[in-house]
Design an enzyme around this catalytic site. Structure first.
Site, PDB file in Angstrom:
ATOM      1  N   GLY A 233       0.648  -1.179   0.066  1.00  0.00           N
ATOM      2  CA  GLY A 233       0.147  -0.028   0.090  1.00  0.00           C
ATOM      3  C   GLY A 233       0.954   1.232   0.036  1.00  0.00           C
ATOM      4  O   GLY A 233       0.556   2.166  -0.687  1.00  0.00           O
ATOM      5  N   PHE A 234       1.832   1.324   0.743  1.00  0.00           N
ATOM      6  CA  PHE A 234       2.857   2.414   1.017  1.00  0.00           C
ATOM      7  C   PHE A 234       2.079   3.736   1.124  1.00  0.00           C
ATOM      8  O   PHE A 234       2.401   4.814   0.752  1.00  0.00           O
ATOM      9  CB  PHE A 234       3.768   2.409  -0.463  1.00  0.00           C
ATOM     10  N   ARG A 582      11.653  -2.160  20.540  1.00  0.00           N
ATOM     11  CA  ARG A 582      12.020  -3.899  20.364  1.00  0.00           C
ATOM     12  C   ARG A 582      11.276  -4.270  19.096  1.00  0.00           C
ATOM     13  O   ARG A 582      10.295  -3.765  18.483  1.00  0.00           O
ATOM     14  CB  ARG A 582      10.955  -4.334  21.541  1.00  0.00           C
ATOM     15  N   ILE A 583      12.352  -4.986  18.574  1.00  0.00           N
ATOM     16  CA  ILE A 583      11.766  -5.541  17.148  1.00  0.00           C
ATOM     17  C   ILE A 583      10.890  -6.961  17.289  1.00  0.00           C
ATOM     18  O   ILE A 583      11.645  -7.557  18.108  1.00  0.00           O
ATOM     19  CB  ILE A 583      13.071  -5.838  16.468  1.00  0.00           C
ATOM     20  N   LYS A 587      12.766 -11.338  11.094  1.00  0.00           N
ATOM     21  CA  LYS A 587      12.972 -11.795   9.769  1.00  0.00           C
ATOM     22  C   LYS A 587      12.039 -10.606   9.150  1.00  0.00           C
ATOM     23  O   LYS A 587      12.488  -9.813   7.973  1.00  0.00           O
ATOM     24  CB  LYS A 587      12.349 -12.791   9.570  1.00  0.00           C
ATOM     25  N   THR A 588      10.683 -10.254   9.592  1.00  0.00           N
ATOM     26  CA  THR A 588      10.061  -9.311   8.765  1.00  0.00           C
ATOM     27  C   THR A 588      10.381  -8.064   8.841  1.00  0.00           C
ATOM     28  O   THR A 588      10.395  -7.074   7.962  1.00  0.00           O
ATOM     29  CB  THR A 588       8.622  -9.233   8.976  1.00  0.00           C
ATOM     30  N   GLN A 592      11.493  -5.013   6.163  1.00  0.00           N
ATOM     31  CA  GLN A 592      10.893  -3.494   5.991  1.00  0.00           C
ATOM     32  C   GLN A 592      12.017  -2.720   5.936  1.00  0.00           C
ATOM     33  O   GLN A 592      11.805  -1.680   5.248  1.00  0.00           O
ATOM     34  CB  GLN A 592      10.048  -3.459   7.608  1.00  0.00           C
ATOM     35  N   LYS A 655       8.596   0.269  18.425  1.00  0.00           N
ATOM     36  CA  LYS A 655       8.132   1.272  17.996  1.00  0.00           C
ATOM     37  C   LYS A 655       7.946   0.944  16.363  1.00  0.00           C
ATOM     38  O   LYS A 655       8.604  -0.144  15.875  1.00  0.00           O
ATOM     39  CB  LYS A 655       9.286   2.472  17.634  1.00  0.00           C
ATOM     40  N   GLU A 659       8.269   2.720   7.994  1.00  0.00           N
ATOM     41  CA  GLU A 659       8.582   4.023   7.110  1.00  0.00           C
ATOM     42  C   GLU A 659      10.100   4.502   7.441  1.00  0.00           C
ATOM     43  O   GLU A 659      10.581   4.958   6.604  1.00  0.00           O
ATOM     44  CB  GLU A 659       7.527   4.688   7.512  1.00  0.00           C
TER      45      GLU A 659
END
Lengths: 697, 328
Positions: A233-234, A582-583, A587-588, A592, A655, A659
């Protein structure tokens, strides 16, 4: 209270990965309700004026054509306070490519054939489509997207700038850019007297539900929007676009389900884009590089039918220290489509200008550009005076410099020449707000012992479903395999859209709360039997969030090679280091960040919508002529993140990351091109056409 | 899309007869350009005659020692052919610089020669275009023309031919074999594509119903020492801003034969004969390479927004010539 982490952080595969690669995952257009027909959009071929007549005779004669809609015979809509969506309600044409009608047919081919046979007669007025610094129409919008003040002033900029030891005063330009997710927008609408169902490719099922309900005068509950899988979508699918209204209208007109696919070409007309910008940045500092004066004035466009003011100068308000600061936005209304969100609206063009200017200031002051940034690290948010919930820009810059092998430089310097290639390196900072919005969610323990989470969230390819599975698993203290997350359905608890990098934070907060409430209920042991469920709303919790400055930060280091013969710019390697709390899924998340940086390289070198002054539209409108990076353009991209513990953002401590990867990339590339060539390119993209005449062999 | 008939021809003669009979019939091979144009409404044929299965998919050696390339040889096959790679490296390189892997697997040699311009106006049926709709005007002259012609354009059309392959072939003096309503004929590839003049709707000298059956490459000493260079906006899947095909035959340091052709600069693959003349009969020095480029580009007539192509072409000609001279 934060969640004890077990599954969060793991690099687990997308939970729907198998469905996607085997083609089982159904995207909007693949839904085929019984008796469906096709609709295609008719678009204006003038940029300003009125539709005075439509001759549909030849089109209606095409076998299989069921009808042609235009403003004189289209169903009436209720007010939705977005003129872009109020299609076919008046003869007015506000931009070229605006929807002025529809063809409905039993077969797609018939609709496309008929589309070309419809004769639309216009009364045409002269149009004004070019954003230019001396446009007479500029005004200062009170608010910029979504609700920031248009102008800010702290201290006395003019005085400070006049007396600063080192100053720069530069103007940067970015072109219009069009979001082009892999899956174009599409809607399959089923209109019935008692309600509407839409399969839609959207970033927010709940917001489409709201708008469709409003437009067609229905109770919210009578509209259902389904979007289980969305191919990107962006931002372009963040707000409902006019085609979804058209699809419902067409379904209402012929009383049959209607499929409507936006074509790739149409994505350059009515699905939103990033405004072109003209940005003047003035910076003043002392000999030690301490900023004393900062000004950022942004000139950009909106349409004549709706005000959308990109918040381009907002990062300049909080990025660096300095007492005297002025930021302003100046908008002019042209006969163009309304700009909208495109990945990190505001930060992306704004940080290109600011981070280019910081590089120019560092050279003027004879201070290494990394060092200059370190010297302007603010204690608190300079704009609001709020404490940072966490701020790890310094750590990102240091870690990035280390990983990249950054060689400090002082003043004007040039990278080494390698044969016909001029080489250079550049750095820029990244930033993106870490916000969250209220959301609802439901957690349920099924009789078979499995847990189900329901939420009207969207997974637009980012891995949201997987991240929420991990979050729920940890909140429930079970393994991810015991949890199923159902999203992409407005029938589930209402959720904000996938946008503003707020998805994981907003939905995750609600999922944690629902899981905890479910556990509490189960622990009480007073339920009659399974299933047991908990439905929560984080409204009060989010409203009560402490006033803090919450941002993710990053630093990007880029190497470029510029061909001295052809002006072609290559990016052989880039390093991005981010601090985003925290990630949730390693992987995803990596995808990003890499995706953002790739799009940033595209912004720097490729992406440009070419305004056609005579016709008033963008002349390039497909992926052969609007270039995004090809695989060959992206070489070594290294992504790393700083372990950041921020208990203030949400219970997960995460967070958003959707983007920030694109923010700053273009400046890092442009700064590297300057280092390689000695030439400062202040307009994007940096194409061979722009470079070739200026580099010396 | 307008409804159309589809016919699979049994042999080239039958294909020619089928197309010749109907003025709005078209040959269909790989379809990588034609189908796109049909979707855009630029092409609306009433009949497609499929010629992709006519057995024109072979690459044969000629008695003269050249190559006869069947019309429906796929671009990827041609690029991979060892005879092409060894004896005509410029052609293999040009092919691999074109389009994408997927497109090259489908696109044919004949289709590549006959692909249409990617001028933005030609491809947008809501705007005028003399090539698409004769007499309607050419908005590119005042509008978006940054990647259009600097040579040989007219007040009616400033489009460029998009092919990479054709640029290499024109440098190699290829011949086009045709089957037509009045029998077979051959025609040199130079001159096969037309300058726009006052009839930009005609890309080539082909008559309606004429079918390309093969492209012949002559044996050519210079071809073994050859290179293709392409400047573009991204590293794959982009049309040339400017491209250069260069081939040199050197004899004790002297240029005996020089071939230079340019892509992305004209309505045709542009054979730079003025540059070639300057190069023959002397050593290949940087100075002489500059003089050759200058001789050609002195005749360029750039438009408002494509003057960058002149220095770009100049530098790319010089670089390619110097590099090709260094090849063993």
């Amino acid at each position: 209270m934060s969640v004890a982490v077990r599954s969060i952080g793991a690099a687990i595969d997308r939970v729907e990965g198998r469905e996607k690669v085997t083609g089982e995952a159904k995207y909007a257009y693949e839904h085929s309700p019984p008796g469906f027909v096709y609709a295609t959009a008719l678009q204006s071929t003038i940029a300003k004026g009125e539709v005075v007549g439509v001759d549909a005779e030849a089109a209606l004669a095409v076998p299989g054509v069921l009808g042609v809609l235009w403003h004189e015979d289209a169903p009436r809509l209720h007010e939705v306070s977005d003129a872009e969506l109020e299609i076919l309600q008046s003869p007015r044409v506000a931009y070229r490519g605006q929807i002025v009608g529809a063809v409905i047919a039993e077969r797609y081919e018939a609709a496309r054939q008929a589309e070309r046979l419809v004769r639309i007669e216009y009364s045409e007025h002269p149009h004004d489509v070019l954003l230019r610094a001396d446009h007479p129409g500029f005004y200062e919008p009170e608010k910029v997207n979504p609700s920031y003040p248009g102008r800010t002033e702290e201290g006395d900029f003019d005085q400070a700038f006049a007396t600063a030891e080192v100053t720069i005063d530069r103007t940067y330009e970015t072109p219009a850019e069009h979001n082009n997710p892999m899956e174009p927008h599409a809607s399959v609408a089923v209109w019935r007297e008692d309600g509407i169902t839409v399969y839609d490719s959207t970033q927010g099922a709940s917001s489409v539900q709201d708008i469709v309900a409003k437009a067609f005068g229905l109770e919210r509950e009578r509209v259902r929007v389904l979007s289980a899988h969305v191919g990107g979508g962006f931002g372009s699918k963040g707000t409902p676009r006019p085609h979804v209204i058209l699809a419902v209208m067409a379904s209402q007109a012929v009383r049959r389900p209607v499929k409507l696919a936006v074509t790739r070409q149409q994505m350059f007309d009515f699905t939103g884009y990033r405004t072109p910008t003209i940005q003047r940045v003035r910076l003043g500092c002392d000999r030690q590089g301490r900023l004393s004066a900062t000004a950022h004035a942004v000139y950009e466009q909106s349409s004549t039918i709706r005000e959308f003011a990109e918040q381009t100068a907002t990062p300049t308000r909080m990025m660096y220290s300095g007492e005297n600061r002025r930021t302003s936005h100046h908008l002019t209304r042209l006969d163009v489509p309304t700009p909208s969100w495109m990945r990190a609206p505001g930060e992306t063009p704004g940080m290109y200008a600011l981070e280019s200017a910081v590089d120019e200031l560092a050279i003027a002051a004879g201070i290494d550009p990394v060092e200059l940034r370190l010297r302007n690290e603010p204690e608190v948010d300079p704009e609001t005076g709020h404490r940072w919930s966490s701020r790890s820009l310094v750590a990102c810059l240091r870690e990035g410099a280390e990983r990249f092998g950054w060689i400090p430089r002082h003043g004007a310097s040039r990278g080494p020449r390698n044969g016909h290639w001029l080489t250079g390196t550049g750095v820029a900072s990244s930033v993106y707000p870490a916000r969250r919005r209220p959301s609802e969610a439901r957690a349920r323990l099924e009789p078979d012992g499995g847990y189900v989470i329901e939420i009207a969230a969207a997974d637009i390819g980012t891995g949201a479903r997987t991240a929420l599975t991990q979050i729920a698993a940890d909140a429930l203290e079970v393994s991810p395999g015991e949890v199923r997350v159902d999203l992409g359905d407005s029938g589930y608890p209402t959720a904000p859209l996938a946008g503003g990098s707020m998805g994981t934070a907003s939905w995750g907060s609600a999922v944690v709360k629902a899981c905890r409430e479910l556990r509490a209920t189960l622990a009480r042991g007073d339920t009659p039997g399974l299933p047991v469920e908990a439905h929560v709303d984080t409204g009060a919790e989010v409203q009560g969030d402490e006033a803090l400055a919450r941002y993710a930060f990053g630093a990007q280091f880029v190497e470029v090679h510029v061909n001295a013969d052809t002006g072609e710019v290559h990016v052989p390697r880039a390093v991005g280091v981010f601090a985003a709390g925290r990630i949730v899924n390693a992987k995803t998340a990596r995808s990003q960040f890499i995706g953002g940086m790739t799009m940033g390289i595209g912004m720097a070198l490729h992406e440009e919508s070419l305004l056609d002054l005579r016709f008033g539209d963008y002349a390039n409108h497909d992926l052969a002529t609007y270039h995004v990076p090809s695989c060959a353009d992206i070489e070594e991209l290294e992504v790393a993140w700083i372990d950041e513990h921020d208990p203030h953002v949400n219970p997960i401590g995460a967070k958003g990351i959707g983007e920030i990867g694109i923010v700053g990339t273009a400046a890092a590339v442009a700064n590297a091109v300057h280092h390689a060539t000695g030439i400062r390119f202040r307009a994007l993209p940096i194409t061979p056409a722009r470079v070739v005449g200026r580099v010396s062999r | 899309m307008r409804p159309f008939d589809y016919h699979r021809a049994a042999d080239p003669r039958a294909a020619v007869a089928a197309v010749a009979r109907r003025p709005e019939a078209r040959f269909l091979a790989g379809g990588t350009n034609l189908i796109d144009l049909m979707r855009l409404g630029v092409e609306a044929p009433e009949l497609l005659v499929d010629v992709s299965r006519l057995g024109g998919g072979r690459i044969a050696e000629t008695e003269a020692g050249g190559l006869l390339i069947g019309a429906s040889v796929r671009n990827s096959e041609l690029a991979a052919d060892h005879r092409v790679r060894d004896d005509y490296p410029v052609l293999a390189q040009a092919l691999l610089n074109g389009a994408s892997g997927q497109l090259r697997n489908l696109a044919t040699v004949a289709g590549n020669l006959l692909q249409r311009t990617r001028c933005l106006y030609f491809q947008d049926v809501t705007k005028p275009c003399n090539k698409r709709s004769p007499g309607s005007g050419c908005p590119a002259i005042e509008g978006e023309h940054a990647n259009l012609a600097i040579f040989g354009h007219s007040e009616h059309c400033v489009a460029t031919h998009p092919s990479d392959m054709a640029v290499a072939m024109v440098a190699l003096d290829a011949t086009v074999h045709l089957e037509g309503p009045s029998g077979p004929r051959t025609t040199p590839l130079i001159g096969f594509h037309r300058l726009p003049g006052d009839a930009p709707d005609r890309d080539t000298v082909l008559h309606h119903g004429e079918l390309i059956t093969a492209v012949e490459l002559p044996p050519l000493a210079a071809a073994r020492r050859s290179l293709y260079r392409k400047a573009r906006e991204r590293r794959s899947f982009a049309f040339a801003l400017v491209s250069v095909a260069a081939a040199l035959e050197l004899d004790r340091g002297e240029v005996r034969d020089a071939r230079v052709a340019l892509g992305g600069v004209a309505h045709v693959p542009w054979r730079a004969t003025r540059a070639e003349e300057m190069l023959r009969g002397g050593p290949l020095t940087e100075e002489r390479a500059h003089a050759a480029a200058e001789a050609e580009l002195a005749h360029a007539t750039p438009l408002r927004d494509n003057a960058y192509k002149v220095p770009l072409a100049h530098r790319l000609i010089v670089r390619t010539l110097l590099d090709v001279a260094e090849r063993p």
